[in-house]
Scaffold this motif. Structure first.
Motif, PDB file in Angstrom:
ATOM      1  N   LYS A 164       0.822  -1.204   0.000  1.00  0.00           N
ATOM      2  CA  LYS A 164       0.000   0.000   0.000  1.00  0.00           C
ATOM      3  C   LYS A 164       0.863   1.263   0.000  1.00  0.00           C
ATOM      4  N   PHE A 165       1.955   1.234   0.759  1.00  0.00           N
ATOM      5  CA  PHE A 165       2.881   2.361   0.768  1.00  0.00           C
ATOM      6  C   PHE A 165       3.525   2.560  -0.604  1.00  0.00           C
ATOM      7  N   PHE A 166       3.851   1.455  -1.283  1.00  0.00           N
ATOM      8  CA  PHE A 166       4.457   1.568  -2.614  1.00  0.00           C
ATOM      9  C   PHE A 166       3.529   2.285  -3.588  1.00  0.00           C
ATOM     10  N   THR A 167       2.241   1.973  -3.535  1.00  0.00           N
ATOM     11  CA  THR A 167       1.318   2.602  -4.479  1.00  0.00           C
ATOM     12  C   THR A 167       0.955   4.024  -4.072  1.00  0.00           C
ATOM     13  N   ASP A 168       0.765   4.270  -2.769  1.00  0.00           N
ATOM     14  CA  ASP A 168       0.308   5.587  -2.329  1.00  0.00           C
ATOM     15  C   ASP A 168       1.419   6.637  -2.269  1.00  0.00           C
ATOM     16  N   PHE A 169       2.632   6.226  -1.930  1.00  0.00           N
ATOM     17  CA  PHE A 169       3.724   7.180  -1.810  1.00  0.00           C
ATOM     18  C   PHE A 169       4.767   7.037  -2.922  1.00  0.00           C
ATOM     19  N   SER A 170       4.566   6.090  -3.816  1.00  0.00           N
ATOM     20  CA  SER A 170       5.429   5.825  -4.978  1.00  0.00           C
ATOM     21  C   SER A 170       6.908   5.725  -4.611  1.00  0.00           C
ATOM     22  N   TYR A 171       7.206   4.790  -3.705  1.00  0.00           N
ATOM     23  CA  TYR A 171       8.593   4.508  -3.370  1.00  0.00           C
ATOM     24  C   TYR A 171       9.198   3.617  -4.439  1.00  0.00           C
ATOM     25  N   LYS A 172      10.501   3.706  -4.596  1.00  0.00           N
ATOM     26  CA  LYS A 172      11.189   2.911  -5.601  1.00  0.00           C
ATOM     27  C   LYS A 172      11.944   1.735  -4.991  1.00  0.00           C
ATOM     28  N   ASN A 173      12.178   1.781  -3.677  1.00  0.00           N
ATOM     29  CA  ASN A 173      12.959   0.760  -3.008  1.00  0.00           C
ATOM     30  C   ASN A 173      12.196   0.262  -1.775  1.00  0.00           C
ATOM     31  N   ILE A 174      12.350  -1.019  -1.465  1.00  0.00           N
ATOM     32  CA  ILE A 174      11.657  -1.607  -0.313  1.00  0.00           C
ATOM     33  C   ILE A 174      12.139  -0.993   1.003  1.00  0.00           C
ATOM     34  N   HIS A 175      13.374  -0.501   1.046  1.00  0.00           N
ATOM     35  CA  HIS A 175      13.930   0.074   2.273  1.00  0.00           C
ATOM     36  C   HIS A 175      13.436   1.491   2.546  1.00  0.00           C
TER      37      HIS A 175
END
Length: 179
Positions: free
Chosen positions: A15-26
């Motif tokens: 959910k964080f990847f889609t909502d905040f558009s992070y590129k890395n798991i860390h």
């Protein structure tokens, strides 16, 4: 595996990847530790039975032995001498942290008198959240007849979030009730 840890790994990280558009798991924010501080005051410092009872209460709530904090300098107005025990401190990490957080959210906070939610402004600019528990009786590990005196303590949830918005999003998805 704990329910909250499973919730974090299976649903919150994606959910964080889609909502905040992070590129890395860390880059995904997480809770790093929970610090519980318990101030004893003058009564606790001078009364050995009260001091030992407070240690047992914190140990039963957290599942971990507390560190005894001592006064750094003497203050005559408060009858405090240097080296006198004035508080207890527990730092929870990993499984104990998630277990305590789940009991706090699902059991202790709903049992608090006149509870309407926690204040969103308790999140500081570094992404940490501090909550004051006015009474240790809200935890089911302690019985009412065991307690000599009611005493509150502070719970600080330390995260690696960069701003308060991420912390609010993380804790709200964990189920912490904000008003």
């Amino acid at each position: 595996m704990n329910n909250l840890k499973e919730l974090y790994t299976k649903s919150l990280k994606p959910k964080f990847f889609t909502d905040f558009s992070y590129k890395n798991i860390h880059q995904v924010p997480k809770i790093t530790k929970i610090v519980i501080t318990y101030g004893l005051g003058i009564k606790g410092a001078q009364n050995k039975a009260y001091f030992q009872k407070s240690i047992e209460d914190i140990r039963s709530i957290t599942g971990q032995h507390p560190v005894i904090t001592k006064a750094k300098k003497s203050i005559a107005g408060f009858k405090v001498r240097e080296g006198m025990p004035i508080g207890l401190l527990v730092t929870l990490r990993k499984e104990k942290m998630y277990s305590f957080l789940e009991r706090l959210i699902k059991l202790a906070l709903p049992r608090t008198r006149d509870f309407r939610g926690v204040n969103r402004s308790s999140i500081d600019k570094h992404g940490n959240f501090t909550l004051g528990i006015p009474d240790q009786l809200v935890f089911p590990e302690l019985q009412d007849d065991m307690l000599d005196q009611k005493c509150g303590f502070n719970v600080t949830i330390v995260t690696n979030c960069k701003d308060p918005k991420e912390t609010y999003y993380l804790l709200n998805n964990f189920g912490l009730p904000f008003f």
